[in-house]
Design an enzyme around this catalytic site. Sequence first.
Site, mmCIF file in Angstrom:
data_model
loop_
_atom_site.group_PDB
_atom_site.id
_atom_site.type_symbol
_atom_site.label_atom_id
_atom_site.label_comp_id
_atom_site.label_asym_id
_atom_site.label_seq_id
_atom_site.Cartn_x
_atom_site.Cartn_y
_atom_site.Cartn_z
ATOM 1 N N CYS A 1 20.718 -32.176 4.171
ATOM 2 C CA CYS A 1 19.282 -31.867 4.197
ATOM 3 C C CYS A 1 18.566 -32.477 5.393
ATOM 4 C CB CYS A 1 18.642 -32.345 2.901
ATOM 5 S SG CYS A 1 19.432 -31.649 1.419
ATOM 6 N N HIS B 1 11.347 -32.518 3.646
ATOM 7 C CA HIS B 1 12.419 -31.721 3.053
ATOM 8 C C HIS B 1 11.983 -31.269 1.668
ATOM 9 C CE1 HIS B 1 16.079 -30.450 1.250
ATOM 10 N NE2 HIS B 1 16.305 -31.568 0.593
ATOM 11 N N ASN C 1 15.383 -25.794 -3.174
ATOM 12 C CA ASN C 1 15.973 -26.695 -2.182
ATOM 13 C C ASN C 1 17.007 -25.915 -1.379
ATOM 14 O OD1 ASN C 1 17.463 -28.606 -0.772
ATOM 15 N ND2 ASN C 1 17.607 -30.046 -2.470
#
Length: 343
Positions: free
Chosen positions: A122, A268, A299
Amino acid sequence: MSKIKAAKGAPFARILGVGGYRPVRVVPNEVILEKIDSSDEWIRSRSGIETRHWAGDEETVAAMSIEASGKAIANAGIAAEQIGAVVVSTVSHFSQTPAVATEIADKLGTAKAAAFDISAGCAGFGYGLTLAKGMVVEGSAQYVLVIGVERLSDLTDLEDRATAFLFGDGAGAVVVGPSQEPHIGPTVWGSEGDKAGTIKQTVPWDKLHAGDVTTLPLDSEGNIKFPAITQEGQAVFRWAVFEMAKVAQQALDAAGITADELDVFIPHQANERIIDSMVKTLKLPEHVTVARDVRTTGNTSAASIPLAMERLLATGDAKSGDTALVIGFGAGLVYAATVVTLP
Protein backbone atom coordinates in the site's frame (compact mmCIF):
# COMPACT_ATOMS: atom_id res chain seq x y z
CA MET A 1 39.32 13.31 -10.18
CA SER A 2 36.37 11.51 -11.72
CA LYS A 3 36.11 11.42 -15.52
CA ILE A 4 32.40 10.60 -15.42
CA LYS A 5 30.13 13.19 -16.96
CA ALA A 6 27.09 14.11 -14.85
CA ALA A 7 23.63 13.92 -16.39
CA LYS A 8 21.65 17.13 -16.67
CA GLY A 9 18.18 16.79 -15.26
CA ALA A 10 15.49 19.24 -14.24
CA PRO A 11 15.89 21.47 -11.18
CA PHE A 12 12.77 19.92 -9.66
CA ALA A 13 9.88 17.57 -10.52
CA ARG A 14 6.12 17.66 -10.29
CA ILE A 15 3.03 15.60 -11.04
CA LEU A 16 1.76 16.76 -14.43
CA GLY A 17 -1.25 14.51 -14.94
CA VAL A 18 -3.33 11.84 -13.22
CA GLY A 19 -5.67 9.12 -14.45
CA GLY A 20 -7.67 6.28 -12.95
CA TYR A 21 -9.59 3.17 -13.89
CA ARG A 22 -12.22 1.37 -11.83
CA PRO A 23 -13.62 -1.96 -13.04
CA VAL A 24 -17.17 -1.98 -14.37
CA ARG A 25 -18.57 -4.33 -11.73
CA VAL A 26 -19.65 -2.62 -8.51
CA VAL A 27 -19.91 -4.98 -5.53
CA PRO A 28 -22.09 -3.92 -2.57
CA ASN A 29 -21.64 -5.24 0.94
CA GLU A 30 -24.62 -7.55 0.43
CA VAL A 31 -22.54 -9.72 -1.90
CA ILE A 32 -19.78 -10.01 0.71
CA LEU A 33 -22.33 -11.05 3.33
CA GLU A 34 -23.21 -14.16 1.32
CA LYS A 35 -20.03 -15.83 2.61
CA ILE A 36 -19.44 -14.31 6.07
CA ASP A 37 -21.49 -13.89 9.24
CA SER A 38 -21.69 -10.12 9.49
CA SER A 39 -23.90 -7.18 8.52
CA ASP A 40 -23.84 -4.13 6.29
CA GLU A 41 -23.93 -1.93 9.39
CA TRP A 42 -20.92 -3.72 10.91
CA ILE A 43 -18.84 -3.39 7.73
CA ARG A 44 -19.66 0.31 7.36
CA SER A 45 -18.96 1.07 11.01
CA ARG A 46 -15.65 -0.81 11.00
CA SER A 47 -14.30 0.38 7.65
CA GLY A 48 -16.59 2.96 6.04
CA ILE A 49 -16.83 0.73 2.96
CA GLU A 50 -20.17 0.60 1.15
CA THR A 51 -19.11 -0.79 -2.24
CA ARG A 52 -15.98 -1.84 -4.09
CA HIS A 53 -15.09 -2.65 -7.71
CA TRP A 54 -14.07 -6.14 -8.82
CA ALA A 55 -12.34 -6.77 -12.13
CA GLY A 56 -13.72 -9.04 -14.83
CA ASP A 57 -11.67 -11.46 -16.90
CA GLU A 58 -10.68 -8.81 -19.45
CA GLU A 59 -9.79 -6.23 -16.80
CA THR A 60 -6.29 -7.52 -16.19
CA VAL A 61 -3.55 -5.71 -14.28
CA ALA A 62 -2.09 -4.61 -17.61
CA ALA A 63 -5.43 -3.61 -19.15
CA MET A 64 -6.47 -1.49 -16.16
CA SER A 65 -3.02 0.12 -16.05
CA ILE A 66 -3.16 1.03 -19.74
CA GLU A 67 -6.58 2.67 -19.31
CA ALA A 68 -5.46 4.73 -16.31
CA SER A 69 -2.13 5.62 -17.93
CA GLY A 70 -3.71 6.81 -21.15
CA LYS A 71 -5.79 9.29 -19.14
CA ALA A 72 -2.77 10.44 -17.13
CA ILE A 73 -0.65 11.00 -20.26
CA ALA A 74 -3.45 12.95 -21.95
CA ASN A 75 -4.00 14.96 -18.77
CA ALA A 76 -0.29 15.80 -18.67
CA GLY A 77 -0.43 17.08 -22.25
CA ILE A 78 2.42 14.93 -23.54
CA ALA A 79 2.77 12.03 -25.97
CA ALA A 80 3.44 8.44 -24.90
CA GLU A 81 6.71 8.54 -26.87
CA GLN A 82 8.02 11.10 -24.37
CA ILE A 83 7.75 8.70 -21.44
CA GLY A 84 11.25 7.64 -20.47
CA ALA A 85 10.39 5.18 -17.71
CA VAL A 86 7.39 3.21 -16.48
CA VAL A 87 7.22 2.20 -12.81
CA VAL A 88 4.43 -0.16 -11.75
CA SER A 89 3.63 -0.94 -8.13
CA THR A 90 1.55 -4.09 -7.67
CA VAL A 91 1.32 -7.25 -5.59
CA SER A 92 -1.30 -8.89 -7.79
CA HIS A 93 0.55 -9.52 -11.06
CA PHE A 94 1.13 -13.23 -10.71
CA SER A 95 3.88 -13.76 -13.30
CA GLN A 96 7.21 -13.48 -11.55
CA THR A 97 8.81 -12.41 -14.80
CA PRO A 98 8.71 -10.49 -17.06
CA ALA A 99 7.57 -7.34 -15.30
CA VAL A 100 4.08 -6.22 -16.34
CA ALA A 101 5.56 -2.72 -16.77
CA THR A 102 7.26 -3.85 -19.99
CA GLU A 103 3.94 -4.90 -21.54
CA ILE A 104 2.33 -1.63 -20.46
CA ALA A 105 5.20 0.46 -21.86
CA ASP A 106 4.95 -1.32 -25.20
CA LYS A 107 1.16 -1.14 -25.56
CA LEU A 108 1.08 2.53 -24.61
CA GLY A 109 3.45 3.26 -27.48
CA THR A 110 6.45 4.51 -25.53
CA ALA A 111 9.79 4.64 -27.31
CA LYS A 112 11.24 1.60 -25.54
CA ALA A 113 10.96 3.23 -22.11
CA ALA A 114 12.71 1.69 -19.14
CA ALA A 115 10.12 -0.41 -17.34
CA PHE A 116 10.02 -2.29 -14.06
CA ASP A 117 7.72 -3.43 -11.26
CA ILE A 118 8.08 -2.78 -7.54
CA SER A 119 6.44 -4.54 -4.61
CA ALA A 120 5.79 -2.19 -1.72
CA GLY A 121 2.16 -2.95 -0.97
CA CYS A 122 0.00 0.00 0.00
CA ALA A 123 3.04 2.30 0.13
CA GLY A 124 3.95 1.41 -3.45
CA PHE A 125 2.65 4.59 -5.05
CA GLY A 126 4.78 6.70 -2.70
CA TYR A 127 7.80 4.57 -3.45
CA GLY A 128 7.22 4.89 -7.19
CA LEU A 129 6.68 8.63 -6.96
CA THR A 130 9.98 9.03 -5.12
CA LEU A 131 11.83 7.00 -7.74
CA ALA A 132 10.23 9.04 -10.52
CA LYS A 133 11.19 12.33 -8.91
CA GLY A 134 14.79 11.11 -8.67
CA MET A 135 14.89 10.07 -12.32
CA VAL A 136 13.56 13.42 -13.55
CA VAL A 137 15.95 15.45 -11.39
CA GLU A 138 18.91 13.17 -12.09
CA GLY A 139 18.26 13.28 -15.81
CA SER A 140 17.74 9.62 -16.67
CA ALA A 141 14.17 10.34 -17.85
CA GLN A 142 12.33 13.53 -18.69
CA TYR A 143 8.89 12.07 -18.00
CA VAL A 144 8.12 9.07 -15.80
CA LEU A 145 4.84 7.18 -15.62
CA VAL A 146 4.03 5.87 -12.13
CA ILE A 147 1.24 3.30 -11.86
CA GLY A 148 -0.40 1.74 -8.81
CA VAL A 149 -2.58 -1.20 -9.82
CA GLU A 150 -4.21 -4.12 -8.06
CA ARG A 151 -6.62 -7.00 -8.61
CA LEU A 152 -6.99 -7.75 -4.93
CA SER A 153 -10.20 -9.67 -5.53
CA ASP A 154 -7.84 -12.43 -6.70
CA LEU A 155 -6.18 -12.39 -3.28
CA THR A 156 -9.30 -12.13 -1.14
CA ASP A 157 -10.57 -15.00 1.00
CA LEU A 158 -14.32 -14.44 0.85
CA GLU A 159 -14.77 -16.65 3.94
CA ASP A 160 -12.38 -14.58 6.07
CA ARG A 161 -14.62 -12.32 8.14
CA ALA A 162 -11.70 -10.01 8.98
CA THR A 163 -10.70 -9.19 5.40
CA ALA A 164 -13.40 -10.30 2.94
CA PHE A 165 -15.03 -6.87 2.82
CA LEU A 166 -11.86 -4.78 2.57
CA PHE A 167 -10.37 -5.18 -0.86
CA GLY A 168 -11.15 -3.83 -4.32
CA ASP A 169 -9.56 -3.58 -7.76
CA GLY A 170 -8.41 -0.67 -9.88
CA ALA A 171 -5.52 1.31 -11.33
CA GLY A 172 -4.26 4.84 -10.82
CA ALA A 173 -1.44 6.55 -12.70
CA VAL A 174 0.45 9.82 -12.70
CA VAL A 175 2.99 11.41 -15.03
CA VAL A 176 5.96 13.01 -13.29
CA GLY A 177 7.95 15.56 -15.24
CA PRO A 178 10.29 18.56 -14.98
CA SER A 179 9.57 21.70 -12.99
CA GLN A 180 11.33 24.97 -12.23
CA GLU A 181 9.96 24.94 -8.68
CA PRO A 182 9.68 22.19 -6.03
CA HIS A 183 6.26 20.55 -6.29
CA ILE A 184 7.12 17.16 -4.74
CA GLY A 185 8.49 17.42 -1.23
CA PRO A 186 11.05 15.21 0.50
CA THR A 187 9.82 11.68 1.09
CA VAL A 188 9.64 10.28 4.60
CA TRP A 189 9.71 6.53 4.12
CA GLY A 190 10.83 3.36 5.79
CA SER A 191 10.00 -0.16 6.89
CA GLU A 192 9.36 -2.12 10.07
CA GLY A 193 10.15 -5.68 9.08
CA ASP A 194 9.73 -6.94 12.61
CA LYS A 195 5.98 -6.47 12.03
CA ALA A 196 5.94 -8.12 8.60
CA GLY A 197 3.71 -10.95 9.81
CA THR A 198 0.80 -8.64 10.59
CA ILE A 199 -0.10 -8.40 6.86
CA LYS A 200 0.90 -11.32 4.69
CA GLN A 201 -0.04 -13.86 2.04
CA THR A 202 -1.60 -16.94 3.59
CA VAL A 203 0.31 -19.47 1.49
CA PRO A 204 3.65 -19.00 -0.34
CA TRP A 205 3.52 -19.88 -4.03
CA ASP A 206 6.04 -22.70 -3.66
CA LYS A 207 3.93 -24.42 -0.98
CA LEU A 208 0.86 -24.19 -3.20
CA HIS A 209 2.84 -25.75 -6.05
CA ALA A 210 3.85 -28.64 -3.81
CA GLY A 211 0.17 -29.51 -3.48
CA ASP A 212 0.32 -31.09 -0.02
CA VAL A 213 -3.27 -30.60 1.15
CA THR A 214 -2.32 -31.35 4.76
CA THR A 215 -0.44 -28.04 4.94
CA LEU A 216 -2.82 -25.89 2.89
CA PRO A 217 -5.97 -24.05 4.01
CA LEU A 218 -9.26 -25.46 2.74
CA ASP A 219 -12.58 -23.72 2.10
CA SER A 220 -15.94 -24.80 3.53
CA GLU A 221 -16.32 -27.35 0.74
CA GLY A 222 -12.89 -28.91 1.25
CA ASN A 223 -11.20 -27.28 -1.72
CA ILE A 224 -7.69 -25.85 -1.48
CA LYS A 225 -7.88 -22.09 -1.02
CA PHE A 226 -5.98 -19.85 -3.41
CA PRO A 227 -3.38 -17.74 -1.54
CA ALA A 228 -5.02 -14.70 0.02
CA ILE A 229 -4.08 -11.63 2.03
CA THR A 230 -4.53 -11.96 5.75
CA GLN A 231 -3.85 -9.50 8.54
CA GLU A 232 -3.91 -8.99 12.27
CA GLY A 233 -6.51 -6.26 12.18
CA GLN A 234 -6.06 -4.71 15.62
CA ALA A 235 -2.26 -4.66 15.41
CA VAL A 236 -2.35 -3.03 11.96
CA PHE A 237 -4.97 -0.52 13.10
CA ARG A 238 -2.91 0.55 16.13
CA TRP A 239 0.26 0.87 14.04
CA ALA A 240 -1.47 2.91 11.35
CA VAL A 241 -3.23 5.23 13.78
CA PHE A 242 -0.35 5.94 16.15
CA GLU A 243 2.77 5.59 14.01
CA MET A 244 1.61 6.82 10.59
CA ALA A 245 0.30 10.12 11.96
CA LYS A 246 3.87 10.75 13.15
CA VAL A 247 5.23 9.97 9.68
CA ALA A 248 2.66 12.27 8.08
CA GLN A 249 3.72 15.09 10.40
CA GLN A 250 7.37 14.45 9.54
CA ALA A 251 6.51 14.80 5.84
CA LEU A 252 4.81 18.13 6.52
CA ASP A 253 7.85 19.30 8.49
CA ALA A 254 10.26 18.14 5.78
CA ALA A 255 8.32 20.11 3.16
CA GLY A 256 8.15 23.19 5.38
CA ILE A 257 4.35 23.06 5.35
CA THR A 258 2.04 23.50 8.34
CA ALA A 259 -1.37 21.87 8.67
CA ASP A 260 -2.97 25.30 8.18
CA GLU A 261 -1.23 25.66 4.81
CA LEU A 262 -2.50 22.30 3.57
CA ASP A 263 -5.41 22.11 1.11
CA VAL A 264 -5.89 18.36 0.72
CA PHE A 265 -5.11 15.17 2.66
CA ILE A 266 -4.91 11.94 0.62
CA PRO A 267 -4.05 9.01 2.88
CA HIS A 268 -4.02 5.39 1.77
CA GLN A 269 -7.65 4.33 1.56
CA ALA A 270 -7.47 1.40 3.93
CA ASN A 271 -10.13 2.18 6.51
CA GLU A 272 -12.16 5.29 7.24
CA ARG A 273 -11.64 4.92 10.99
CA ILE A 274 -7.88 5.14 10.42
CA ILE A 275 -8.37 8.21 8.23
CA ASP A 276 -10.52 9.90 10.89
CA SER A 277 -7.95 9.15 13.60
CA MET A 278 -5.11 10.58 11.51
CA VAL A 279 -7.07 13.75 10.77
CA LYS A 280 -7.68 14.19 14.50
CA THR A 281 -4.07 13.50 15.51
CA LEU A 282 -2.69 15.84 12.83
CA LYS A 283 -5.21 18.50 13.93
CA LEU A 284 -6.12 19.26 10.34
CA PRO A 285 -8.27 22.39 9.96
CA GLU A 286 -11.81 22.06 8.62
CA HIS A 287 -10.82 23.67 5.32
CA VAL A 288 -8.59 20.69 4.45
CA THR A 289 -10.33 18.35 2.01
CA VAL A 290 -9.92 14.72 3.09
CA ALA A 291 -10.06 11.88 0.54
CA ARG A 292 -12.67 9.26 1.43
CA ASP A 293 -12.64 7.20 -1.74
CA VAL A 294 -12.56 4.08 0.45
CA ARG A 295 -16.34 4.28 0.82
CA THR A 296 -17.02 3.30 -2.78
CA THR A 297 -13.70 1.85 -3.93
CA GLY A 298 -12.49 -0.14 -0.93
CA ASN A 299 -8.81 -0.79 -0.25
CA THR A 300 -6.98 -1.00 -3.58
CA SER A 301 -3.50 -1.00 -2.03
CA ALA A 302 -0.98 0.66 -4.39
CA ALA A 303 -3.80 2.12 -6.51
CA SER A 304 -5.66 3.84 -3.68
CA ILE A 305 -3.82 7.19 -3.54
CA PRO A 306 -3.80 8.00 -7.28
CA LEU A 307 -7.42 6.80 -7.59
CA ALA A 308 -8.46 9.05 -4.70
CA MET A 309 -6.46 11.94 -6.18
CA GLU A 310 -8.09 11.49 -9.57
CA ARG A 311 -11.60 11.44 -8.07
CA LEU A 312 -11.04 14.57 -5.95
CA LEU A 313 -9.93 16.49 -9.04
CA ALA A 314 -12.72 15.08 -11.22
CA THR A 315 -15.43 16.02 -8.73
CA GLY A 316 -13.99 19.46 -8.02
CA ASP A 317 -13.43 18.68 -4.35
CA ALA A 318 -9.76 19.51 -5.03
CA LYS A 319 -8.29 21.71 -7.72
CA SER A 320 -5.09 22.02 -9.72
CA GLY A 321 -2.38 23.74 -7.69
CA ASP A 322 -3.68 22.59 -4.32
CA THR A 323 -1.09 21.46 -1.78
CA ALA A 324 -1.72 17.87 -0.73
CA LEU A 325 -0.23 15.54 1.87
CA VAL A 326 -0.15 11.93 0.66
CA ILE A 327 0.79 8.90 2.75
CA GLY A 328 0.72 5.19 2.00
CA PHE A 329 1.30 2.37 4.49
CA GLY A 330 0.85 -1.37 4.59
CA ALA A 331 2.37 -4.82 4.14
CA GLY A 332 5.99 -5.05 5.07
CA LEU A 333 5.30 -3.04 7.11
CA VAL A 334 6.31 -0.16 4.84
CA TYR A 335 5.32 3.47 4.52
CA ALA A 336 5.97 6.58 2.44
CA ALA A 337 4.69 10.14 2.84
CA THR A 338 5.30 13.38 0.98
CA VAL A 339 3.69 16.71 0.15
CA VAL A 340 2.80 17.39 -3.50
CA THR A 341 1.17 20.05 -5.64
CA LEU A 342 -1.86 18.57 -7.41
CA PRO A 343 -1.71 18.57 -11.22
